[in-house]
Design a protein around this motif. Structure first.
Motif, short mmCIF file in Angstrom:
data_model
loop_
_atom_site.label_atom_id
_atom_site.label_comp_id
_atom_site.label_asym_id
_atom_site.label_seq_id
_atom_site.Cartn_x
_atom_site.Cartn_y
_atom_site.Cartn_z
N MET A 166 0.83 -1.19 0.00
CA MET A 166 0.00 0.00 0.00
C MET A 166 0.87 1.26 0.00
O MET A 166 0.60 2.19 -0.74
CB MET A 166 -0.93 -0.03 1.20
N ASP A 167 1.91 1.27 0.86
CA ASP A 167 2.78 2.44 0.92
C ASP A 167 3.43 2.71 -0.45
O ASP A 167 3.57 3.86 -0.85
CB ASP A 167 3.86 2.26 1.97
N GLU A 168 3.79 1.63 -1.14
CA GLU A 168 4.44 1.81 -2.45
C GLU A 168 3.47 2.47 -3.44
O GLU A 168 3.86 3.38 -4.18
CB GLU A 168 4.89 0.45 -2.98
N LEU A 169 2.21 2.03 -3.43
CA LEU A 169 1.22 2.62 -4.32
C LEU A 169 1.04 4.10 -4.03
O LEU A 169 1.01 4.93 -4.94
CB LEU A 169 -0.12 1.88 -4.18
N LEU A 170 0.94 4.46 -2.76
CA LEU A 170 0.75 5.86 -2.39
C LEU A 170 1.98 6.70 -2.71
O LEU A 170 1.86 7.85 -3.14
CB LEU A 170 0.39 5.96 -0.90
N THR A 171 3.16 6.13 -2.51
CA THR A 171 4.40 6.85 -2.81
C THR A 171 4.53 7.14 -4.30
O THR A 171 4.96 8.22 -4.70
CB THR A 171 5.62 6.04 -2.32
N TRP A 172 4.13 6.19 -5.14
CA TRP A 172 4.28 6.34 -6.59
C TRP A 172 3.07 7.00 -7.23
O TRP A 172 2.94 7.03 -8.45
CB TRP A 172 4.55 4.99 -7.24
N ARG A 173 2.18 7.57 -6.41
CA ARG A 173 0.97 8.20 -6.91
C ARG A 173 1.24 9.60 -7.48
O ARG A 173 0.35 10.30 -7.84
CB ARG A 173 -0.08 8.26 -5.76
N ARG A 174 2.42 10.00 -7.63
CA ARG A 174 2.79 11.38 -7.98
C ARG A 174 2.03 11.94 -9.17
O ARG A 174 1.69 11.23 -10.10
CB ARG A 174 4.29 11.46 -8.26
N ASP A 175 1.80 13.26 -9.11
CA ASP A 175 1.19 14.00 -10.22
C ASP A 175 2.14 13.94 -11.41
O ASP A 175 3.30 14.33 -11.31
CB ASP A 175 0.97 15.45 -9.76
N VAL A 176 1.66 13.44 -12.54
CA VAL A 176 2.50 13.24 -13.72
C VAL A 176 2.24 14.36 -14.73
O VAL A 176 1.09 14.72 -14.99
CB VAL A 176 2.23 11.86 -14.36
N ARG A 177 3.33 14.90 -15.28
CA ARG A 177 3.20 15.95 -16.30
C ARG A 177 3.97 15.61 -17.57
O ARG A 177 3.83 16.29 -18.57
CB ARG A 177 3.67 17.29 -15.73
N TYR A 178 4.79 14.57 -17.48
CA TYR A 178 5.55 14.12 -18.65
C TYR A 178 5.01 12.75 -19.06
O TYR A 178 5.22 11.76 -18.37
CB TYR A 178 7.04 14.03 -18.32
N PHE A 179 4.30 12.73 -20.19
CA PHE A 179 3.65 11.52 -20.66
C PHE A 179 4.24 11.04 -21.97
O PHE A 179 4.67 11.84 -22.80
CB PHE A 179 2.15 11.77 -20.90
N ARG A 180 4.22 9.72 -22.16
CA ARG A 180 4.41 9.15 -23.48
C ARG A 180 3.09 9.30 -24.24
O ARG A 180 2.04 9.36 -23.63
CB ARG A 180 4.81 7.68 -23.37
N THR A 181 3.16 9.35 -25.54
CA THR A 181 1.94 9.57 -26.33
C THR A 181 1.24 8.27 -26.72
O THR A 181 0.19 8.33 -27.37
CB THR A 181 2.27 10.38 -27.60
N ASP A 182 1.77 7.12 -26.32
CA ASP A 182 1.14 5.84 -26.65
C ASP A 182 -0.32 5.84 -26.19
O ASP A 182 -0.60 6.23 -25.06
CB ASP A 182 1.84 4.67 -25.94
N PRO A 183 -1.23 5.35 -27.01
CA PRO A 183 -2.64 5.30 -26.59
C PRO A 183 -2.84 4.29 -25.47
O PRO A 183 -2.07 3.32 -25.33
CB PRO A 183 -3.37 4.87 -27.87
N LEU A 184 -3.87 4.52 -24.68
CA LEU A 184 -4.23 3.57 -23.62
C LEU A 184 -5.30 2.63 -24.18
O LEU A 184 -6.28 3.10 -24.79
CB LEU A 184 -4.77 4.30 -22.40
N PRO A 185 -5.15 1.32 -23.99
CA PRO A 185 -6.13 0.39 -24.55
C PRO A 185 -7.50 0.54 -23.90
O PRO A 185 -7.62 0.81 -22.70
CB PRO A 185 -5.52 -0.99 -24.26
N ASP A 186 -8.55 0.33 -24.69
CA ASP A 186 -9.92 0.47 -24.18
C ASP A 186 -10.22 -0.44 -23.00
O ASP A 186 -10.88 0.00 -22.05
CB ASP A 186 -10.93 0.25 -25.31
N PRO A 187 -9.76 -1.72 -22.99
CA PRO A 187 -10.06 -2.56 -21.82
C PRO A 187 -9.49 -1.98 -20.52
O PRO A 187 -10.11 -2.08 -19.46
CB PRO A 187 -9.41 -3.91 -22.16
#
Length: 197
Positions: free
Chosen positions: A1-22
């Protein structure tokens, strides 16, 4: 749980790869598991795919960001202008999350004295979506430097819908357990204390 919360950071640098619909379907289903006042479930989400509408959102951001920069003294203004405060151009998915202030579900339970609980419920839904996205290695960035009325007009939202959050989703270019604003010298991450009275 701590790892998930720690890595929850606000992201501003994205790759442009599309996210799959599923994957997006899974995120939508998990968002629906969020708690809400009186079970009102007031969040309303618009996925913004139109290039024209995205361009209007970006224009709103740039205008508001310029005005925000001018509110700072010269030295801080220069530092502010070096910050990347949105990933609007790169993120493959844009979600405008509104609160329906006229929602009938819940019959007003729990919000007679605190009507803002509807908006808080939407914030909880955003947080649930955020954690679910990070569990799938998807980054989320919350863009708050926008004119909410202009965004609502651009997206033709009903009058009773109030913009609560504009989110960018996508695969992050990199991950870090340090907040970006801390890394860029804007403000260090500090802990708050619980008061006892």
């Amino acid at each position: 749980m701590d790892e998930l919360l720690t890595w929850r950071r606000d992201v501003r640098y994205f790759r442009t790869d599309p996210l799959p619909d599923p994957l997006l379907d899974r995120l939508r289903a998990r968002m629906q598991l969020s708690p809400s006042v009186g079970n009102a479930r007031p969040w309303r989400v618009i996925r913004v795919d139109s290039a024209d509408k995205r361009a209007e959102i970006i224009n709103s951001f740039e205008s508001c960001n310029s005005a925000a920069a001018n509110a700072y003294a010269a030295r801080e203004r220069q530092k502010y202008l070096t910050l990347k405060l949105a990933g609007l151009r790169e993120a493959p998915v844009h979600l405008a999350v509104f609160t329906d202030l006229s929602v009938e579900e819940g019959k007003g339970l729990g919000r007679q004295t605190m009507p803002e609980m509807l908006s808080y419920s939407t914030v909880m839904a955003i947080h649930t979506l955020w954690l679910a996205a990070r569990a799938e290695n998807i980054g989320v960035g919350w863009v708050s430097i926008l004119d909410p009325i202009a965004v609502a007009e651009t997206l033709e939202a009903p009058p009773a819908w109030s913009l609560t959050g504009y989110l960018c989703l996508g695969y992050p270019e990199a991950t870090s357990d340090t907040p970006l604003l801390h890394e860029n010298g804007w403000q260090e991450n500090t802990a708050t204390q619980w008061e006892v009275r």
